[in-house]
Design an enzyme around this catalytic site. Structure first.
Site, PDB file in Angstrom:
ATOM      1  N   TYR A   1       0.824  -1.221   0.000  1.00  0.00           N
ATOM      2  CA  TYR A   1       0.000   0.000   0.000  1.00  0.00           C
ATOM      3  C   TYR A   1       0.853   1.263   0.000  1.00  0.00           C
ATOM      4  CZ  TYR A   1      -3.993  -3.020   0.203  1.00  0.00           C
ATOM      5  OH  TYR A   1      -4.928  -3.980  -0.121  1.00  0.00           O
TER       6      TYR A   1
ATOM      7  N   ARG B   1       1.484   1.923  -3.604  1.00  0.00           N
ATOM      8  CA  ARG B   1       0.281   2.463  -4.271  1.00  0.00           C
ATOM      9  C   ARG B   1       0.121   3.943  -3.923  1.00  0.00           C
ATOM     10  NH1 ARG B   1       0.853  -2.008  -5.330  1.00  0.00           N
ATOM     11  NH2 ARG B   1       1.522  -0.951  -7.208  1.00  0.00           N
TER      12      ARG B   1
ATOM     13  N   ASN C   1     -12.635   2.351  -6.009  1.00  0.00           N
ATOM     14  CA  ASN C   1     -11.221   2.729  -6.043  1.00  0.00           C
ATOM     15  C   ASN C   1     -10.764   3.324  -4.725  1.00  0.00           C
ATOM     16  OD1 ASN C   1     -11.420   1.923  -8.649  1.00  0.00           O
ATOM     17  ND2 ASN C   1     -11.465   3.983  -9.525  1.00  0.00           N
TER      18      ASN C   1
ATOM     19  N   ASP D   1      -8.038   5.242  -4.747  1.00  0.00           N
ATOM     20  CA  ASP D   1      -7.324   6.480  -5.088  1.00  0.00           C
ATOM     21  C   ASP D   1      -8.214   7.693  -4.790  1.00  0.00           C
ATOM     22  OD1 ASP D   1      -8.897   7.366  -7.438  1.00  0.00           O
ATOM     23  OD2 ASP D   1      -8.027   5.646  -8.494  1.00  0.00           O
TER      24      ASP D   1
ATOM     25  N   HIS E   1     -14.345   0.650  -0.825  1.00  0.00           N
ATOM     26  CA  HIS E   1     -13.222  -0.216  -0.427  1.00  0.00           C
ATOM     27  C   HIS E   1     -12.117   0.519   0.316  1.00  0.00           C
ATOM     28  CE1 HIS E   1     -14.504  -3.236  -3.795  1.00  0.00           C
ATOM     29  NE2 HIS E   1     -15.293  -3.274  -2.747  1.00  0.00           N
TER      30      HIS E   1
ATOM     31  N   GLY F   1     -15.606   1.180 -15.940  1.00  0.00           N
ATOM     32  CA  GLY F   1     -14.296   0.585 -15.686  1.00  0.00           C
ATOM     33  C   GLY F   1     -14.231  -0.386 -14.528  1.00  0.00           C
ATOM     34  N   THR F   2     -15.204  -1.256 -14.465  1.00  0.00           N
ATOM     35  CA  THR F   2     -15.132  -2.306 -13.430  1.00  0.00           C
ATOM     36  C   THR F   2     -15.517  -3.642 -14.038  1.00  0.00           C
ATOM     37  OG1 THR F   2     -16.071  -3.134 -11.350  1.00  0.00           O
ATOM     38  CG2 THR F   2     -17.456  -1.617 -12.595  1.00  0.00           C
TER      39      THR F   2
HETATM   40  N1  APR Z   1     -11.290   2.735 -19.295  1.00  0.00           N
HETATM   41  C1  APR Z   1     -12.340   2.054 -18.760  1.00  0.00           C
HETATM   42  N2  APR Z   1     -12.231   0.782 -18.323  1.00  0.00           N
HETATM   43  C2  APR Z   1     -11.046   0.181 -18.431  1.00  0.00           C
HETATM   44  C3  APR Z   1      -9.913   0.813 -18.977  1.00  0.00           C
HETATM   45  C4  APR Z   1     -10.073   2.154 -19.425  1.00  0.00           C
HETATM   46  N3  APR Z   1      -9.061   2.853 -19.974  1.00  0.00           N
HETATM   47  N4  APR Z   1      -8.877  -0.060 -18.950  1.00  0.00           N
HETATM   48  C5  APR Z   1      -9.348  -1.191 -18.393  1.00  0.00           C
HETATM   49  N5  APR Z   1     -10.662  -1.062 -18.087  1.00  0.00           N
HETATM   50  C6  APR Z   1     -11.597  -2.020 -17.485  1.00  0.00           C
HETATM   51  C7  APR Z   1     -11.294  -3.477 -17.729  1.00  0.00           C
HETATM   52  O1  APR Z   1     -11.802  -3.889 -18.995  1.00  0.00           O
HETATM   53  C8  APR Z   1     -12.027  -4.137 -16.562  1.00  0.00           C
HETATM   54  O2  APR Z   1     -13.378  -4.411 -16.883  1.00  0.00           O
HETATM   55  O3  APR Z   1     -11.553  -1.854 -16.087  1.00  0.00           O
HETATM   56  C9  APR Z   1     -11.986  -3.059 -15.478  1.00  0.00           C
HETATM   57  C10 APR Z   1     -11.041  -3.350 -14.346  1.00  0.00           C
HETATM   58  O4  APR Z   1     -11.480  -4.451 -13.632  1.00  0.00           O
HETATM   59  P1  APR Z   1     -10.722  -4.931 -12.304  1.00  0.00           P
HETATM   60  O5  APR Z   1      -9.257  -4.926 -12.553  1.00  0.00           O
HETATM   61  O6  APR Z   1     -11.355  -6.176 -11.862  1.00  0.00           O
HETATM   62  O7  APR Z   1     -11.013  -3.715 -11.280  1.00  0.00           O
HETATM   63  P2  APR Z   1     -12.290  -3.478 -10.368  1.00  0.00           P
HETATM   64  O8  APR Z   1     -13.526  -3.952 -11.032  1.00  0.00           O
HETATM   65  O9  APR Z   1     -12.219  -2.067  -9.917  1.00  0.00           O
HETATM   66  O10 APR Z   1     -11.977  -4.427  -9.136  1.00  0.00           O
HETATM   67  C11 APR Z   1     -12.861  -4.459  -8.057  1.00  0.00           C
HETATM   68  O11 APR Z   1     -11.339  -5.795  -6.810  1.00  0.00           O
HETATM   69  O12 APR Z   1      -9.178  -6.296  -6.212  1.00  0.00           O
HETATM   70  C12 APR Z   1     -10.313  -5.653  -5.845  1.00  0.00           C
HETATM   71  O13 APR Z   1     -10.601  -4.104  -4.159  1.00  0.00           O
HETATM   72  C13 APR Z   1     -10.174  -4.216  -5.500  1.00  0.00           C
HETATM   73  O14 APR Z   1     -11.767  -2.435  -5.796  1.00  0.00           O
HETATM   74  C14 APR Z   1     -11.132  -3.525  -6.424  1.00  0.00           C
HETATM   75  C15 APR Z   1     -12.120  -4.629  -6.771  1.00  0.00           C
END
Ligand code: APR
Length: 233
Positions: free
Chosen positions: A54, A57, A88, A90, A105, A171-172
């Site tokens: 962390y 990060r 996020n 951040d 989170h 973006g998730t």
């Molecule tokens: N713009 C939008 N989306 C994007 C981009 C971009 N430039 N680049 C990548 N992505 C997308 C990917 O296609 C994917 O669907 O962002 C998503 C990221 O997914 P994860 O890496 O799984 O992230 P997230 O969904 O935020 O994870 C959830 O998991 O590890 C834990 O606590 C952590 O909060 C996090 C949680």
């Protein structure tokens, strides 16, 4: 009254700022094992490694900036009541200037006491180490919800989502619960947009418009579109 837009963001919205996502091919979970750095057991077993993860990060966060997607969500407030629920840790939504942000989170720029979880303090972008203590004399830990831990703000997030006129999911991967389950709380007539350049992972969302673009282009375009709709107040 302004229509309510609930925005659920994940790591992808910060990707173009230079922050790695978790599950993409170059993501953080390729580099680290979740069970080594992001669980309560990891913290008990090897706190130094967890703190270092962390600290890195947090240090990196000091050197990046909000991108066009974060800024566009601020513009959306001109005509909508915008509430951001972010997975996020951040602070890029804050730095862009959004008014309402709920960090499901946790937050990198805060630490909390291991003796009293209510005792949360800002540390900005500084590092924390073993031996750094809270005012009660116990070790400080990152203010992060680790895997297996409760998500204290999920109730507030689901109550907000139930009031959505429009839901933006940005973006998730929607791979992590309970955050992913929020999508099920929207009212039946709610419009849902998903902005993500990856494959659509979630076939179960109704009323969904999938915008297969990066956040830096997809979100500003969508915000322009929503701002130009005339029936929104
Ligand atoms: N713009 C939008 N989306 C994007 C981009 C971009 N430039 N680049 C990548 N992505 C997308 C990917 O296609 C994917 O669907 O962002 C998503 C990221 O997914 P994860 O890496 O799984 O992230 P997230 O969904 O935020 O994870 C959830 O998991 O590890 C834990 O606590 C952590 O909060 C996090 C949680």
């Amino acid at each position: 009254m302004k229509k309510k837009v609930i925005v659920l963001t994940g790591a992808g919205i910060s990707a173009e700022s230079g922050i790695k996502t978790f599950r993409d091919s170059d993501g953080l979970w390729e580099e680290y094992r979740i069970e080594d750095v992001a669980t309560y057991d990891a913290w008990l077993r090897n706190p130094a490694l967890v703190l270092e993860f962390y600290n890195r990060r947090r240090t990196q966060l000091a050197s990046v900036l909000p991108n066009r997607a974060h800024h566009a969500l601020v513009m959306l407030e001109q005509k909508y009541d915008v509430r951001i629920i972010t997975q996020n840790v951040d602070d890029l939504h804050e730095r862009a200037g959004s008014s309402y942000i709920l960090h499901l989170h946790g937050e990198l720029t805060k630490v909390r006491s291991t003796a009293n979880p209510e005792l949360v303090t800002d540390i900005g972008y500084s590092e924390i180490g073993q031996g750094d203590k809270c005012s009660l004399g116990s070790q400080l830990r990152p203010h992060i919800v680790w895997f297996g831990e409760a998500v204290p703000l999920i109730q507030e997030a689901s109550e907000l989502t139930m009031q959505a006129d429009i839901l933006l999911v940005i973006g998730t991967s929607l791979a992590v619960y309970p955050a992913a389950g929020l999508v099920n709380y929207v009212p039946a007539n709610c419009r849902i947009f998903l902005v993500d350049p990856g494959d659509l992972q979630v076939q179960w969302i109704k009323n969904l418009e999938f915008i297969r673009e990066k956040a830096g282009t997809g979100v500003p375009d969508l915000v322009d579109r929503l701002l130009s709709e005339t029936d929104n107040n």
